[in-house]
Design an enzyme around this catalytic site. Structure first.
Site, PDB file in Angstrom:
ATOM      1  N   HIS A 228      46.550  54.000  76.671  1.00  0.00           N
ATOM      2  CA  HIS A 228      47.754  54.284  75.879  1.00  0.00           C
ATOM      3  C   HIS A 228      48.007  55.778  75.815  1.00  0.00           C
ATOM      4  CE1 HIS A 228      46.145  55.395  71.662  1.00  0.00           C
ATOM      5  NE2 HIS A 228      45.165  55.517  72.508  1.00  0.00           N
TER       6      HIS A 228
ATOM      7  N   CYS B 293      45.339  60.891  71.153  1.00  0.00           N
ATOM      8  CA  CYS B 293      44.132  60.077  70.941  1.00  0.00           C
ATOM      9  C   CYS B 293      42.995  60.695  71.755  1.00  0.00           C
ATOM     10  CB  CYS B 293      44.373  58.640  71.415  1.00  0.00           C
ATOM     11  SG  CYS B 293      42.905  57.586  71.322  1.00  0.00           S
TER      12      CYS B 293
ATOM     13  N   GLN C  67      44.396  47.964  65.768  1.00  0.00           N
ATOM     14  CA  GLN C  67      45.432  47.697  64.766  1.00  0.00           C
ATOM     15  C   GLN C  67      46.360  46.600  65.301  1.00  0.00           C
ATOM     16  OE1 GLN C  67      47.244  51.359  63.129  1.00  0.00           O
ATOM     17  NE2 GLN C  67      45.382  52.417  63.818  1.00  0.00           N
TER      18      GLN C  67
ATOM     19  N   SER D  49      48.657  54.927  63.308  1.00  0.00           N
ATOM     20  CA  SER D  49      48.179  56.145  63.979  1.00  0.00           C
ATOM     21  C   SER D  49      49.324  56.971  64.537  1.00  0.00           C
ATOM     22  CB  SER D  49      47.228  55.770  65.120  1.00  0.00           C
ATOM     23  OG  SER D  49      46.079  55.135  64.584  1.00  0.00           O
TER      24      SER D  49
ATOM     25  N   HIS E  16      53.119  54.736  70.245  1.00  0.00           N
ATOM     26  CA  HIS E  16      52.327  54.577  71.469  1.00  0.00           C
ATOM     27  C   HIS E  16      53.159  54.001  72.605  1.00  0.00           C
ATOM     28  CE1 HIS E  16      48.508  53.907  68.868  1.00  0.00           C
ATOM     29  NE2 HIS E  16      49.474  53.653  68.017  1.00  0.00           N
TER      30      HIS E  16
HETATM   31  C1  LIG Z   1      40.387  53.097  69.300  1.00  0.00           C
HETATM   32  N1  LIG Z   1      39.982  54.372  69.899  1.00  0.00           N
HETATM   33  N2  LIG Z   1      39.262  54.412  71.022  1.00  0.00           N
HETATM   34  C2  LIG Z   1      39.080  55.716  71.352  1.00  0.00           C
HETATM   35  C3  LIG Z   1      38.375  56.170  72.530  1.00  0.00           C
HETATM   36  C4  LIG Z   1      38.126  55.281  73.558  1.00  0.00           C
HETATM   37  C5  LIG Z   1      37.459  55.703  74.705  1.00  0.00           C
HETATM   38  C6  LIG Z   1      37.014  57.021  74.842  1.00  0.00           C
HETATM   39  C7  LIG Z   1      37.240  57.919  73.792  1.00  0.00           C
HETATM   40  C8  LIG Z   1      37.919  57.502  72.637  1.00  0.00           C
HETATM   41  C9  LIG Z   1      39.690  56.526  70.373  1.00  0.00           C
HETATM   42  C10 LIG Z   1      40.263  55.637  69.478  1.00  0.00           C
HETATM   43  C11 LIG Z   1      41.042  55.993  68.272  1.00  0.00           C
HETATM   44  O1  LIG Z   1      41.151  55.215  67.328  1.00  0.00           O
HETATM   45  N3  LIG Z   1      41.631  57.210  68.293  1.00  0.00           N
HETATM   46  C12 LIG Z   1      42.469  57.685  67.202  1.00  0.00           C
HETATM   47  C13 LIG Z   1      43.936  57.423  67.547  1.00  0.00           C
HETATM   48  C14 LIG Z   1      44.219  55.989  67.891  1.00  0.00           C
HETATM   49  N4  LIG Z   1      44.737  55.091  67.038  1.00  0.00           N
HETATM   50  C15 LIG Z   1      44.851  53.922  67.721  1.00  0.00           C
HETATM   51  C16 LIG Z   1      45.338  52.651  67.342  1.00  0.00           C
HETATM   52  C17 LIG Z   1      45.303  51.616  68.269  1.00  0.00           C
HETATM   53  C18 LIG Z   1      44.798  51.820  69.552  1.00  0.00           C
HETATM   54  C19 LIG Z   1      44.325  53.078  69.932  1.00  0.00           C
HETATM   55  C20 LIG Z   1      44.358  54.125  69.006  1.00  0.00           C
HETATM   56  N5  LIG Z   1      43.951  55.425  69.068  1.00  0.00           N
HETATM   57  C21 LIG Z   1      42.313  59.186  67.056  1.00  0.00           C
HETATM   58  O2  LIG Z   1      41.805  59.824  68.004  1.00  0.00           O
HETATM   59  O3  LIG Z   1      42.746  59.698  65.994  1.00  0.00           O
END
Ligand SMILES: Cn1nc(-c2ccccc2)cc1C(=O)N[C@H](Cc1nc2ccccc2[nH]1)C(=O)O
Length: 161
Positions: free
Chosen positions: A57, A111, A129, A152, A155
């Site tokens: 994403h 992200c 989510q 968040s 996207h």
């Molecule tokens: C769900 N997730 N996986 C990773 C991730 C995966 C692979 C390698 C590094 C980080 C980061 C995240 C995450 O929640 N990141 C959040 C932002 C965000 N919010 C989300 C909601 C839904 C899906 C992905 C999303 N990413 C942040 O960095 O503030």
């Protein structure tokens, strides 16, 4: 090949293990086609049988985001409308091109998965989510979503498997 792909039970995500240095990392090792590593196809079929999907994403956060900061910007103050305009710009640049998607996600996604071209790895129901999960499961592998909104931010999703 010194690298192996393995599954982290705690995070339900694949990581990369260097059998020579005995070190592990989340980011795909540079210059390695991770889909050809030992363990890759086993993990993919295991994930598919568990009804999991894989997606990348591109996230643009705004002042109303649950955590209005990112690797790019300590304090994100843009409005949601501005974030949507920015994302529409990326959407136009990407067209339907998965390679462009990964390049723009790497450069612009708010992200931390940006380091992997936006790749979130495999996930199942209840892990992301709800609006994100529903949008991803509604896509066919290789398809991109329109702009979707979660707590968040906004996207673009590319379902990859
Ligand atoms: C769900 N997730 N996986 C990773 C991730 C995966 C692979 C390698 C590094 C980080 C980061 C995240 C995450 O929640 N990141 C959040 C932002 C965000 N919010 C989300 C909601 C839904 C899906 C992905 C999303 N990413 C942040 O960095 O503030």
């Amino acid at each position: 090949m010194v690298w192996e792909i393995r599954m982290s039970q705690s995070r339900g995500m694949a990581y990369y293990f260097n059998t020579e240095t005995k070190t592990a990392q989340w980011e795909p090792p540079a210059g390695v086609d991770v889909n050809s590593l030992p363990g890759a196809d086993y993990l993919a079929s295991a994930a598919k049988t568990q009804g999991q999907v894989r997606a990348s994403h591109l996230l643009v956060k705004h002042s109303g985001s649950r955590r209005p900061s990112s690797w790019k910007e300590d304090n994100i103050t843009r409005s949601k409308a501005e974030a949507e305009d920015i994302l529409r710009g990326y959407q136009a640049q990407i067209g339907g091109d998965a390679a462009k998607f990964a390049a723009l996600a790497q450069q612009h996604s708010d992200c931390s998965s940006h380091a992997r071209g936006g790749d979130l790895g495999w996930f199942g129901p209840g892990q992301m989510q709800r609006p994100f999960e529903e949008a991803t499961y509604a896509l066919q592998p290789g398809q991109m979503s329109d702009i979707i909104s979660t707590e968040s931010g906004v996207h673009l999703i590319l379902r990859t498997a």
